[in-house]
Design an enzyme around this catalytic site. Structure first.
Site, PDB file in Angstrom:
ATOM      1  N   LEU A   1       2.194 -42.929  72.597  1.00  0.00           N
ATOM      2  CA  LEU A   1       3.264 -42.425  73.457  1.00  0.00           C
ATOM      3  C   LEU A   1       2.686 -41.321  74.349  1.00  0.00           C
ATOM      4  O   LEU A   1       1.508 -40.989  74.234  1.00  0.00           O
ATOM      5  CB  LEU A   1       4.456 -41.938  72.625  1.00  0.00           C
ATOM      6  CG  LEU A   1       4.211 -41.088  71.382  1.00  0.00           C
ATOM      7  CD1 LEU A   1       4.146 -39.629  71.737  1.00  0.00           C
ATOM      8  CD2 LEU A   1       5.338 -41.325  70.374  1.00  0.00           C
ATOM      9  N   HIS A   2       3.507 -40.818  75.237  1.00  0.00           N
ATOM     10  CA  HIS A   2       3.085 -39.700  76.091  1.00  0.00           C
ATOM     11  C   HIS A   2       3.771 -38.432  75.592  1.00  0.00           C
ATOM     12  O   HIS A   2       4.892 -38.130  76.013  1.00  0.00           O
ATOM     13  CB  HIS A   2       3.499 -39.951  77.548  1.00  0.00           C
ATOM     14  CG  HIS A   2       2.668 -40.966  78.268  1.00  0.00           C
ATOM     15  ND1 HIS A   2       3.158 -41.760  79.291  1.00  0.00           N
ATOM     16  CD2 HIS A   2       1.356 -41.301  78.139  1.00  0.00           C
ATOM     17  CE1 HIS A   2       2.175 -42.542  79.749  1.00  0.00           C
ATOM     18  NE2 HIS A   2       1.087 -42.283  79.068  1.00  0.00           N
TER      19      HIS A   2
ATOM     20  N   ILE B   1       9.682 -40.031  76.420  1.00  0.00           N
ATOM     21  CA  ILE B   1      10.523 -41.163  76.800  1.00  0.00           C
ATOM     22  C   ILE B   1       9.634 -42.390  77.055  1.00  0.00           C
ATOM     23  O   ILE B   1      10.123 -43.403  77.518  1.00  0.00           O
ATOM     24  CB  ILE B   1      11.356 -40.820  78.052  1.00  0.00           C
ATOM     25  CG1 ILE B   1      10.474 -40.164  79.109  1.00  0.00           C
ATOM     26  CG2 ILE B   1      12.516 -39.919  77.672  1.00  0.00           C
ATOM     27  CD1 ILE B   1      11.172 -39.830  80.397  1.00  0.00           C
ATOM     28  N   HIS B   2       8.336 -42.257  76.795  1.00  0.00           N
ATOM     29  CA  HIS B   2       7.378 -43.350  77.028  1.00  0.00           C
ATOM     30  C   HIS B   2       6.749 -43.751  75.697  1.00  0.00           C
ATOM     31  O   HIS B   2       5.956 -42.995  75.135  1.00  0.00           O
ATOM     32  CB  HIS B   2       6.255 -42.893  77.978  1.00  0.00           C
ATOM     33  CG  HIS B   2       6.726 -42.531  79.355  1.00  0.00           C
ATOM     34  ND1 HIS B   2       5.933 -41.851  80.248  1.00  0.00           N
ATOM     35  CD2 HIS B   2       7.894 -42.776  79.994  1.00  0.00           C
ATOM     36  CE1 HIS B   2       6.597 -41.681  81.384  1.00  0.00           C
ATOM     37  NE2 HIS B   2       7.799 -42.234  81.249  1.00  0.00           N
ATOM     38  N   LEU B   3       7.069 -44.933  75.225  1.00  0.00           N
ATOM     39  CA  LEU B   3       6.573 -45.433  73.932  1.00  0.00           C
ATOM     40  C   LEU B   3       5.904 -46.784  74.155  1.00  0.00           C
ATOM     41  O   LEU B   3       6.416 -47.602  74.929  1.00  0.00           O
ATOM     42  CB  LEU B   3       7.761 -45.628  72.981  1.00  0.00           C
ATOM     43  CG  LEU B   3       8.618 -44.391  72.721  1.00  0.00           C
ATOM     44  CD1 LEU B   3      10.079 -44.769  72.582  1.00  0.00           C
ATOM     45  CD2 LEU B   3       8.144 -43.682  71.463  1.00  0.00           C
TER      46      LEU B   3
END
Ligand SMILES: Cc1cc2nc3c(=O)[nH]c(=O)nc-3n(C[C@H](O)[C@H](O)[C@H](O)COP(=O)(O)OP(=O)(O)OC[C@H]3O[C@@H](n4cnc5c(N)ncnc54)[C@H](O)[C@@H]3O)c2cc1C
Length: 472
Positions: A251-252, A405-407
């Site tokens: 993720l980020h 919110i980035h997976l």
């Protein structure tokens, strides 16, 4: 029990699932699309409002990846998935990362040149555009001003938006591929959660629960799992179909700061500020976050008097983020019906977050901010770079309020059987007719907003599937 039969079943209606459903249906296949969340038009709630968070996010946006520190993650939970709630910021994948994917995961036929036609058609269909200059928020221009003053690479990022005279419209899945899938004959089953996938003769069977109580079964020759990085892996694990699924979650990790300026830089609407600073990418990068009073209050929750500051000065405040690409995690199936998600940021990730936050503060001070409020548990107020240095030297890992919110990466694609859950085109290793086609496929963190990359790879995989389907 209701039994539904189709040529293809698609599980999950986010960008991966919606695009897959539309293309499969338009090529004449009988498609059933099931979605755990509800069906709402894009306009059913104001963008970035509490109402949107309650209706269109899973668990109202509060899910935790356990680690040190824990990381809060948010996912879309509605027809259209994350595309209904996101900012629409579009990137192609940096070539260096694409090359590392192809080499390290042994992915066949994944080069920049091969992806270009898929990017181009998606960009056309999603109306990927720059924002008209008169609509660019001032908070975005402040990030640019700071980066320009320091000589750092920055740019306005394109988004999937149309700009008619009566106001911008995001090209989410309910505005684009869902209507296309339905008009080509696909059947959509909202509020329907797939719980188990198993073989049924030559077909696949999927058990699902609709509206929390009605049990149904879907039978199809081919199944595309598109539940997003957490739930695609979880479904494969729950169904005992892959040991590797979920063992490589990326993720980020992201930290937010609120910057306070002397001039009004926030129009208090939900407009998205599209500038990003990529000078230090892939180690860390910066961008702008939604800065409505609601979102400012969420970012200032731990700041002493933070809510009062927002009430009095919202027009002078804006939220920015620093995002890194380090760390790795997992999606596990323990005993209950929800996944256990873990994430370890690692030493390098911690250093990048701290160094990134310093640089972000430098950029915002260079743009004219007089105060910065970092999102940490014992938040203090930063008025200059000496404060920032002292803060970054003393902060401990467990005090960082990280979110994402980035997976992605829970089911990487490729031919390396020790690392890859699916083959180079998304088919589960060892199983005919079962595919993953969403952000789970991206082998590592892409370092840029991921939806455009997920969709280019999803289109590539569907075109490959259709070629094989009609040749067979
Ligand atoms: C607030 C926010 C802002 C973002 N901003 C951007 C941005 O500006 N640019 C960008 O590129 N990306 C952005 N993203 C990320 C982007 O939205 C995601 O990368 C993208 O939506 C992932 O697509 P996907 O198809 O993998 O899955 P998702 O969009 O997660 O969709 C999966 C869908 O499957 C459903 N589902 C899951 N399990 C099941 C099951 N068992 N049965 C039935 N249905 C199931 C879920 O309810 C969900 O609707 C943002 C995300 C969020 C949350």
């Amino acid at each position: 029990m209701k039994i539904n039969k189709s040529d293809v079943l698609v599980i999950g209606s986010g960008p991966g699932g919606s695009l897959s459903s539309a293309l499969l249906a338009e090529y004449g296949l009988n498609v059933a699309l099931i979605e755990a969340g509800g069906a709402y038009p894009l306009s059913s709630s104001p963008p970035f409002s509490f109402q949107e968070i309650h209706t269109k996010y899973r668990s109202s946006g509060i899910s935790l990846a356990f680690g040190n520190p824990n990381i809060n993650y948010a996912e879309g939970f509605c027809v259209g998935g994350g595309s209904e709630v996101n900012s629409g910021l579009y990137h192609r994948l940096p070539v260096s990362i694409l090359n590392s994917w192809s080499n390290n995961f042994s992915i066949s036929n994944l080069t920049s040149d091969e992806l270009i036609p898929f990017y181009e058609i998606n960009e056309h269909e999603l109306s990927v555009n720059l924002c008209p200059a008169d609509l660019l928020p001032r908070s975005s221009l402040m990030l640019k001003k700071g980066a320009d003053a320091l000589g750092w690479e920055n740019a306005e990022i394109k988004r999937w938006y149309k700009y008619p005279d009566d106001g911008p419209i995001k090209q989410s899945m309910t505005e684009t591929y869902i209507p296309r899938a339905l008009s080509a004959g696909a059947t959509l089953f909202p509020n329907t959660n797939a719980t188990l996938i198993y073989k049924d003769g030559k077909n696949w069977a999927v058990n699902a629960v609709s509206n929390g109580r009605e049990i149904s079964r879907f039978i199809a020759k081919s199944v595309f799992i598109c539940g997003g990085a957490i739930h695609s892996a979880f479904l494969l694990k729950s169904s005992n179909l892959s040991k590797l699924a979920g063992s490589n979650l990326n993720l980020h990790p992201t930290i937010k700061v609120v910057a306070h300026f002397n001039e009004e830089i926030n129009d208090l609407t939900a407009s998205v500020a599209p500038h990003q600073v990529k000078e230090f990418s892939p180690h860390f990068s910066f961008g702008c976050s939604i800065s409505t009073p609601t979102h400012l209050k969420m970012a200032m929750f731990d700041v002493p008097n933070g809510l009062d500051i927002v009430d009095k000065h919202a027009a002078y405040l804006s939220t920015y983020y620093c995002m890194v690409t380090n760390g790795s995690g997992s999606v596990k199936k323990i005993l209950n019906k929800d996944p256990l998600v873990t994430f370890d940021l690692g030493k390098e990730g911690y250093e990048n977050i701290i160094n990134g936050m310093k640089k972000l503060c430098e950029c915002l001070f260079a743009a004219g901010a007089h105060t910065i409020y970092p999102s940490t548990r014992n938040s203090i107020v930063l008025n200059n770079m000496a404060d920032v240095e002292a803060f970054c030297t003393n902060i401990s890992l467990s005090h960082l309020n990280l979110m994402t919110i980035h997976l992605f990466s829970s089911c990487p694609l490729g031919e390396d059987l020790n690392r890859c859950v699916v083959n180079s085109y998304g088919r589960l290793h060892g199983h005919e007719g079962l595919y993953v086609n969403d952000s789970s496929l991206l082998p590592t963190a892409p370092s840029v907003n991921p939806q455009g990359i997920t969709m280019a790879i999803a289109r590539r995989n569907i075109i490959n599937f259709l070629g094989n389907y009609f040749d067979a």
